[in-house]
Every structure is written in C-alpha cells, then in structure tokens.
Design an enzyme around this catalytic site. Structure first.
Site, mmCIF file in Angstrom:
data_model
loop_
_atom_site.group_PDB
_atom_site.id
_atom_site.type_symbol
_atom_site.label_atom_id
_atom_site.label_comp_id
_atom_site.label_asym_id
_atom_site.label_seq_id
_atom_site.Cartn_x
_atom_site.Cartn_y
_atom_site.Cartn_z
ATOM 1 C CG ASP A 129 -37.279 7.344 25.752
ATOM 2 O OD1 ASP A 129 -38.220 6.737 26.200
ATOM 3 O OD2 ASP A 129 -36.371 7.916 26.523
ATOM 4 C CG HIS A 167 -27.018 5.073 10.177
ATOM 5 N ND1 HIS A 167 -27.783 4.462 9.101
ATOM 6 C CD2 HIS A 167 -27.691 5.064 11.513
ATOM 7 C CE1 HIS A 167 -29.217 4.314 9.909
ATOM 8 N NE2 HIS A 167 -28.906 4.741 11.230
ATOM 9 C CB VAL A 225 -22.323 0.499 6.236
ATOM 10 C CG1 VAL A 225 -22.113 0.244 4.794
ATOM 11 C CG2 VAL A 225 -23.819 0.331 6.602
ATOM 12 N N GLY A 282 -17.189 -0.020 8.563
ATOM 13 C CA GLY A 282 -16.559 0.310 9.660
ATOM 14 C C GLY A 282 -16.676 1.710 9.576
HETATM 15 C C1 HEM Z 1 -30.859 -1.655 16.134
HETATM 16 C C2 HEM Z 1 -30.768 -1.303 15.001
HETATM 17 C C3 HEM Z 1 -31.300 0.181 14.855
HETATM 18 C C4 HEM Z 1 -32.356 0.212 13.939
HETATM 19 C C5 HEM Z 1 -33.274 -0.704 13.190
HETATM 20 C C6 HEM Z 1 -32.374 1.871 14.052
HETATM 21 C C7 HEM Z 1 -33.439 2.500 13.467
HETATM 22 C C8 HEM Z 1 -33.620 3.849 13.438
HETATM 23 C C9 HEM Z 1 -34.688 4.607 12.752
HETATM 24 C C10 HEM Z 1 -35.607 3.876 11.733
HETATM 25 C C11 HEM Z 1 -34.437 5.948 13.258
HETATM 26 C C12 HEM Z 1 -35.632 7.002 12.790
HETATM 27 C C13 HEM Z 1 -34.954 7.616 11.494
HETATM 28 C C14 HEM Z 1 -35.532 9.025 11.140
HETATM 29 O O1 HEM Z 1 -36.728 8.813 10.708
HETATM 30 O O2 HEM Z 1 -34.853 10.098 10.846
HETATM 31 C C15 HEM Z 1 -33.490 5.888 13.993
HETATM 32 C C16 HEM Z 1 -33.222 7.206 14.731
HETATM 33 C C17 HEM Z 1 -32.065 7.263 15.490
HETATM 34 N N1 HEM Z 1 -31.093 6.222 15.736
HETATM 35 FE FE1 HEM Z 1 -31.380 4.288 15.275
HETATM 36 N N2 HEM Z 1 -31.443 2.266 14.773
HETATM 37 C C18 HEM Z 1 -30.812 1.425 15.354
HETATM 38 C C19 HEM Z 1 -29.728 1.542 16.087
HETATM 39 C C20 HEM Z 1 -29.103 2.673 16.570
HETATM 40 C C21 HEM Z 1 -28.121 2.745 17.330
HETATM 41 C C22 HEM Z 1 -26.986 1.425 17.537
HETATM 42 C C23 HEM Z 1 -27.687 4.266 17.447
HETATM 43 C C24 HEM Z 1 -26.637 4.809 18.177
HETATM 44 C C25 HEM Z 1 -25.589 4.355 18.919
HETATM 45 C C26 HEM Z 1 -28.770 4.989 17.076
HETATM 46 C C27 HEM Z 1 -29.030 6.197 16.890
HETATM 47 C C28 HEM Z 1 -30.261 6.770 16.682
HETATM 48 C C29 HEM Z 1 -30.784 8.080 17.032
HETATM 49 C C30 HEM Z 1 -29.779 8.867 18.068
HETATM 50 C C31 HEM Z 1 -31.767 8.337 16.329
HETATM 51 C C32 HEM Z 1 -32.563 9.589 16.325
HETATM 52 C C33 HEM Z 1 -32.176 10.540 14.830
HETATM 53 C C34 HEM Z 1 -32.752 11.809 14.847
HETATM 54 O O3 HEM Z 1 -33.366 12.281 15.726
HETATM 55 O O4 HEM Z 1 -32.443 12.568 13.871
HETATM 56 N N3 HEM Z 1 -29.721 4.139 16.342
HETATM 57 N N4 HEM Z 1 -33.120 4.840 14.178
#
Ligand code: HEM
Length: 319
Positions: A239, A63, A67, A69
């Site tokens: 997952d 994140h 946004v 960079g």
């Molecule tokens: C394709 C675009 C992506 C979308 C729309 C997206 C969206 C989301 C959403 C909605 C969550 C749940 C957040 C929450 O409820 O706290 C999440 C969690 C997460 N995202 Fe993504 N994400 C994207 C790409 C990525 C990328 C590229 C990474 C890292 C390189 C990433 C890493 C993570 C991780 C590790 C979590 C788990 C966070 C936690 O357990 O607190 N995401 N993401």
C-alpha cells in the site's frame, strides 16, 4: 472468460457447500482459559520488536484457509519437503516461529488442547488490531488437518491470475466478489518482494510491456526499486505511502493507478469488484466493519471441528 452469470452460479453453489463448522467464540473458555491472552501476548511482544510480523501473520491465516481450509497445514514441514507451503504463491510466508512460540507456551499450560489452526486465526486478529485495524471476536474450535501437500496448494491465488480466476478461486471457498475485495485489502499493511512484480513491470501477460494500468510516474518509481535483473528479494510496501496502517488508502491507490500488486490493480478492472473498490475508498467505517465480517467468514472455510482432525503437539509436524 467466464460470464457474470457463471460466476454468480459458482458463488452460490460454493456458499451452499461450505456453510462453516461448529466454531464458537470462547471455545477454550473452560479448557484453556488463557489461550487467547497467551497468543495476544506472544504476538504483541514479537510486534514490538519487529512490526513486520503483523502483516506476516495476517497473510499466514489467509494462506492457511485458502488451501484445504483453516487447518494449520500451512505450518507443516514434511520430511520429503513436499508440504503445502512449497507452492510458488506461498513464497515469502513468515511468522511460523511466532506461532511455534505461542504453541509451546500453550502446550505447557494446557497440553494437547489448543489447535495450531486456532493460534493462526487468533494471531491474525491480534495483528489487525495492532496495526489500527478493526477489533473482532474470533471463533475458535478448529482442529488441525492430517494433510499438507504442495499439490493441493496449486489452488492458491497468484498475483498473475486474471480477475476472473481470482473470483473463481475465492468462490470455490464460499467467498464472494465482495469478500475478495474486502479481504485483499489486507494488503493495506505489509510488503512484497520484487520477484512478485517482474511480470507486471516488464512483461505483463506476455506483452513484453508493463501493465498499462500503472500510472506512468509510479511505473518509473517501481522500476527504480525493482530494476530488471535486480535483487528479487528487495521489498516494497504494497500500500504505497501507508504500508504500516490498516486503512482505506489501499483503495484510493488502486483507483489512481498506484496499486503495487497486479492482482490488486485487477480488482478495479471487473464490474463484479470495481464498485466495491469505489465504495470502500470513500467509507472507512464500512471497510472496518465489513473486513471484520469477512475475515470471520474466511476463518470458517472448511474448518475441521468436533471429531474431525486432531490437535497437533507441534505445529510444524503432522504427527
Ligand atoms: C487476491 C488474492 C491474493 C493474492 C494474489 C495475494 C498475493 C500476495 C503477494 C504476492 C504478497 C507478497 C508476498 C511477499 O513477497 O512476501 C502478498 C502479501 C500479503 N498478503 Fe496477499 N494476496 C492475496 C490476498 C490476500 C488476502 C485475502 C489476505 C488476508 C486476508 C492477504 C494478506 C497479505 C498480507 C498481510 C501481505 C503482506 C505480507 C508481509 O508483509 O509479509 N493477501 N500477497
């Protein structure tokens, strides 16, 4: 809907535009030799008492970079509250306290030397390693930005974005369709809040029906965890069945209609991304290798180096 040809052009132009800065492995070797050890030890200590900090820190790096960079701006709290992290897509971001703790220790050891953006990148690397993911060298030398605005953050990818929009948002940062798939597989660890699932489970793209790509028994299970009108802050593994380990289970889930997030399921709906899901589902070693390459590439996105930006004294303040 943009055609493949348009998408390819956007990808090409973007990769030409964002070639990366002069980052280097071991940037602090002379100026703050213990920088990487300090971050690793703070992250490891936090992880041992709460393993959920690993996905939180990995997400924070994404994140920050996506946004404006990788400039540490996601960490900022401005007096008017209109900082970048207020945008909807950033909801649930955590781990700032761990970055703050590492920064405090580094300011004690080497005042004004190690940037917040680099601490975030290092913490993400350590988080991947702690969850059995690939080890990789992190380039450092990023400097912190002067701006953190909620308006800029509207570019953040959203769960409800169609795959074509996700491809464009990544391309605007010089990231390819393959990068989109490989990096999004970071969702192999971590959890989501139910409020990110509401559209997918009850009103997919305004149809008042669930996303038809969800396998029916899994839909019933998801609706049980996130019932209509229920507590939107309840959390579930992204997952399904393997939320603590960095592995390729995520890809098999997508193929079997067991993706949790709408944007993850979308990766299997487009000819530019679907072949990568199939490929990595069957090739764990390629995934580990390509993830390491892609996250280093993510860490270069519009990084400020040399005379640009500055090194903040406190990561939460632009001063
Ligand atoms: C394709 C675009 C992506 C979308 C729309 C997206 C969206 C989301 C959403 C909605 C969550 C749940 C957040 C929450 O409820 O706290 C999440 C969690 C997460 N995202 Fe993504 N994400 C994207 C790409 C990525 C990328 C590229 C990474 C890292 C390189 C990433 C890493 C993570 C991780 C590790 C979590 C788990 C966070 C936690 O357990 O607190 N995401 N993401």
């Amino acid at each position: 809907m943009p055609s493949l040809a348009i998408l390819s052009t956007v990808l090409l132009l973007s990769s030409l535009r964002y070639g990366g800065g002069q980052l280097q492995v071991g940037f602090y070797r002379g100026s703050c030799p213990r920088a990487e050890d300090v971050v690793r030890s703070v992250v490891t200590g936090a992880f041992l008492s709460d393993p959920s900090v690993a996905p939180a820190l990995l997400r924070l790096h994404f994140h920050d970079c996506i946004v404006d960079g990788c400039d540490g701006s996601i960490l900022v709290r401005t007096p008017d509250g209109q900082q970048e992290n207020r945008a909807f897509g950033h909801q649930g971001l955590r781990g700032h306290n761990i970055i703050d703790a590492a920064k405090a220790q580094l300011e004690f050891e080497c005042p004004g030397v190690v940037s917040c953006a680099d601490i975030v990148a290092l913490a993400a690397r350590d988080s991947v390693a702690l969850t059995n993911g690939p080890s990789y060298m992190v380039e450092t030398g990023r400097r912190d930005g002067f701006i953190s605005s909620v308006v800029d953050a509207l570019a953040v990818p959203e769960v409800s974005d169609p795959i074509e929009v996700l491809l464009i948002k990544f391309a605007q940062n010089g990231l390819s369709a393959q990068d989109l798939v490989v990096l999004t597989a970071a969702h192999t660890i971590g959890t989501t809040a139910c409020f990110f699932m509401t559209g997918r489970l009850y009103n997919f793209r305004g149809t008042r029906r669930p996303d038809p790509s969800i396998s029916p028994p899994f839909l019933a299970a998801l609706q049980g965890i996130c019932p209509p009108g229920g507590n939107g802050n309840v959390r579930l593994a992204i997952d399904n069945g393997s939320g603590h380990f960095f592995d390729t289970h995520f890809f098999s889930n997508i193929r079997s209609g067991l993706a949790v997030l709408q944007s993850d399921a979308a990766l299997y709906s487009h000819p530019a991304t679907r072949p990568f899901v199939d490929f990595y589902a069957d090739s764990p070693s390629s995934f580990a290798q390509d993830f390491a390459v892609a996250i280093v590439k993510l860490g270069r996105v519009r990084a400020l180096t040399g005379p640009l930006g500055h090194v903040r004294r406190a990561c939460s303040s632009l001063a």
